[in-house]
Design an enzyme around this catalytic site. Sequence first.
Site, mmCIF file in Angstrom:
data_model
loop_
_atom_site.group_PDB
_atom_site.id
_atom_site.type_symbol
_atom_site.label_atom_id
_atom_site.label_comp_id
_atom_site.label_asym_id
_atom_site.label_seq_id
_atom_site.Cartn_x
_atom_site.Cartn_y
_atom_site.Cartn_z
ATOM 1 C CE LYS A 56 0.887 1.286 4.471
ATOM 2 N NZ LYS A 56 1.617 2.492 4.869
ATOM 3 N N PRO A 88 9.906 -3.855 -0.260
ATOM 4 C CG PRO A 88 9.801 -1.531 -0.458
ATOM 5 C CD PRO A 88 9.256 -2.790 -1.024
ATOM 6 C CD GLN A 140 11.673 -2.363 10.326
ATOM 7 O OE1 GLN A 140 12.823 -1.961 10.306
ATOM 8 N NE2 GLN A 140 10.981 -2.480 11.435
ATOM 9 N N GLY A 146 7.556 1.272 4.792
ATOM 10 C CA GLY A 146 6.386 2.163 4.808
ATOM 11 C C GLY A 146 5.324 1.789 3.789
ATOM 12 N N GLY A 201 3.722 -1.218 4.063
ATOM 13 C CA GLY A 201 2.845 -2.179 4.741
ATOM 14 C C GLY A 201 3.132 -3.645 4.423
ATOM 15 C CB SER A 231 0.507 -4.822 7.624
ATOM 16 O OG SER A 231 1.218 -4.071 8.567
ATOM 17 C CB SER A 232 0.586 -6.778 2.789
ATOM 18 O OG SER A 232 0.114 -7.477 1.686
ATOM 19 C CG ASP A 287 -0.104 0.308 8.526
ATOM 20 O OD1 ASP A 287 -0.963 1.131 8.876
ATOM 21 O OD2 ASP A 287 1.016 0.619 8.116
#
Length: 329
Positions: A10, A94, A96, A98, A100, A103-104, A136
């Site tokens: 995201k 990537p 960490q 940013g 997500g 989380s994904s 997230d």
Amino acid sequence: MATSVRSFAKINLGLKIGPLREDGFHELRTVYQTIALSDTVRVDVGKGVGIEIACKDSRVPTEETNTCWRVADRILRSLKVRGKIRIAIEKRLPVQGGVGAASSNAVATMIALEKELKQQLAPEERLRIASEVGSDLPLFLVGGTVLGTGRGEQVYPLEDLPSFHCVIATPAVGVSTPAAFADWDKKWAAKLTDPKLTAKDGSDRINTFSRTIYEWLSGSFTPTGVPSKGWDRAEALLLDLVRTGIENDFESVVFPKYPAIREVKRALERSGAKYVSLSGSGSTVYGLFADQESAAKAAEKLTASGVPAQATVTLPRERYWKEIWGKTG
Ligand code: C5P
């Protein structure tokens, strides 16, 4: 046979940080947008007990701290089932950064594990587990264009934006999200002597967000109230996004600390991006482009200068859910 699920990333189209809450989290408002870059998560359930994580990328933890592990553990408890869960994560996103990714990956684990166990959690149980594991995660249970409120975990599907061409650039700088929030608090504390004012001011800033988002998205409707279609609409929305001044608050604390990230924003602007912003607390910076060719050129140029970058598109909700089960790789 293991179940494979694509785990999409995201970006944040604007992010406003509000007051620090009693639970240690910050109130925030953001618009999440899923994009077409992904990792692959494979889940397999065998005889025995335990959760095993395999990932070739040494930066990804393989024990209880991994978000996939935490989700799998909660699902087993919730469904009251036992089994040996093997989770393999193929990293392309990537770590960490940013976008997500962790989380994904965790939500992909949830979807794959339900399929492997041939059992489904109730929708509210899915959401409960997701928000317990991280702020997230829930957005990935919705996909497409999503409004995030609360600490980011309260999610509402918005009418999908058209697909934009975009470039995701991730300079090799590690930004810690809790540290970025702490820097934000310090910045406000230095400006305001009365701590109560911080909260009040934070709330006002939060309210500004809904006004700017309304102002931005209301421009996408024709006088009949029906959204106009196609690339014209996408282009008009891009221009309006810049006009309404939707920003990510993290930029004001992350850029001074890591000037290399600000440089990537400038490079994307020079490459013709219509709108450029930090995603989450970074280090990923994304640029939205009016056409595929300029996006591809910008990604090439950044990569040649030593900043890993990829051209992709934003992923509306229907495609998100269809492509989750699509060919991986
Ligand atoms: O929920 P998540 O695990 O992503 O949060 C990581 C950390 O980021 C939290 O422990 C907290 O320090 C910070 N955070 C915050 N406010 C939010 C989300 C995260 O302060 N809305």
